[in-house]
Scaffold this motif. Structure first.
Motif, PDB file in Angstrom:
ATOM      1  N   LYS A  90       5.840   3.886  -2.313  1.00 39.82           N
ATOM      2  CA  LYS A  90       5.751   3.381  -2.617  1.00 39.82           C
ATOM      3  C   LYS A  90       5.729   3.441  -4.210  1.00 39.82           C
ATOM      4  O   LYS A  90       5.494   2.147  -4.878  1.00 39.82           O
ATOM      5  CB  LYS A  90       3.514   3.767  -2.489  1.00 39.82           C
ATOM      6  N   ASP A 119       6.485   0.323   8.101  1.00 40.73           N
ATOM      7  CA  ASP A 119       6.313   1.247   6.597  1.00 40.73           C
ATOM      8  C   ASP A 119       6.949  -0.113   5.680  1.00 40.73           C
ATOM      9  O   ASP A 119       5.799  -0.052   4.696  1.00 40.73           O
ATOM     10  CB  ASP A 119       6.978   2.372   6.783  1.00 40.73           C
ATOM     11  N   ILE A 123       3.592  -0.801   2.698  1.00 43.15           N
ATOM     12  CA  ILE A 123       3.595  -0.505   1.929  1.00 43.15           C
ATOM     13  C   ILE A 123       3.154  -2.196   0.895  1.00 43.15           C
ATOM     14  O   ILE A 123       2.087  -2.030  -0.905  1.00 43.15           O
ATOM     15  CB  ILE A 123       4.762  -0.146   1.055  1.00 43.15           C
TER      16      ILE A 123
END
Length: 287
Positions: A90, A119, A123
């Motif tokens: 992130k 993922d 994010i």
């Protein structure tokens, strides 16, 4: 988001190589770094622990041209190894201007590749974005293996609405082509933004202080904090630069019972200065 350094007349843009562990992200970055002319790229740097390490460098080739009189410096990043904390990715992806997704084309790499793509999408959803709105390329690393899954099959299985390029960190196939496509897309976005502001660069976040090459992650995991005003690069993690050194600058002054002195804190090739103010109280004497 690309940031403007008015003092250097530079726009700093960030491209992240994202993928599953062992997909070959850091190998691709090393290959690119080795192929670029030394006078146009910075050193390949690392930061982090033994389990997960950040790899990054910057490049500003002259053939890219300028945007409203500003040169464009591209900062390339990836994370090597098993990433135990999702906040690491992130942190690296926040503010990215383009993404190169590294899929693992080996027969056993599909499950991890699918998870990493999910993922990535999650994010960006957390940042209120969709990867379809960013310059995005998918490269299928390890395509040189005799039993590799084809790039088209991987793209279809993953449901990626973008071109998938066969790629190999060993032979170099597809790497520079994918990077070139993302770079051109980022430049096109910057110039479109320039045009929408009547030829200016008002659409860019601006900071006129000196760019710190290794200060691109402006915040710790979560990244909701404000930028350091001395940082105008791309929100990357700060690279270790050795133990800081403290020194006195000039001569302390005393006025009205107050002592003022300037202290310089130097770490590597960076220096910050602070003013220390001390109230002077006379020491009591006996009798």
């Amino acid at each position: 988001m690309a940031l403007l350094n008015s003092a250097k007349r530079e726009i700093n843009a960030k491209i992240v190589f994202f993928g599953a562990p062992c997909s070959g992200k850091s190998s691709l970055l090393r290959f690119i770094h080795g192929k670029l002319k030394q006078e146009f790229r910075g050193p390949l740097k690392t930061a982090g622990g033994s389990q997960e390490r950040l790899f990054f460098f910057d490049v500003m080739p002259p053939e890219l041209g300028e945007v409203n009189g500003n040169r464009v410096r591209f900062h390339l990043y990836t994370v090597h190894g098993e990433v135990a904390d999702p906040a690491t990715w992130k942190m690296v992806l926040k503010g990215a201007d383009g993404v190169i997704f590294v899929a693992d084309a080996s027969p056993d790499g599909f499950a991890a590749t699918r998870r990493s793509l999910e993922d990535l999408r999650e994010i960006f959803r957390g940042y209120g974005q969709d990867i379809s709105t960013l310059p995005f390329e998918m490269v299928c690393n390890k395509s040189d293996l005799p039993d590799a899954v084809s790039a088209d099959d991987l793209r279809c299985e993953l449901g990626v609405d973008a071109t998938a390029l066969p790629c190999s960190a060993v032979t170099g196939e597809g790497i520079l082509s994918a990077l070139s496509r993302v770079v051109k897309s980022v430049l096109r976005n910057l110039r479109d933004r320039q045009s929408s502001h009547c030829g200016g660069v008002e659409g860019l976040t601006e900071d006129v202080e000196e760019t710190r090459d290794d200060a691109v992650v402006a915040q710790p995991p979560g990244h909701g904090l404000a930028f350091d005003r001395s940082c105008v690069s791309l929100q990357e993690p700060v690279s270790p630069v050795g133990a800081p050194q403290l020194s006195l600058v000039g001569t302390p002054t005393v006025n009205g019972g107050v002592c003022r002195m300037t202290l310089a804190v130097r770490a590597g090739d960076r220096e910050s200065r602070y003013t220390l103010t001390v109230a002077l109280d006379p020491e009591p004497t006996d009798g």
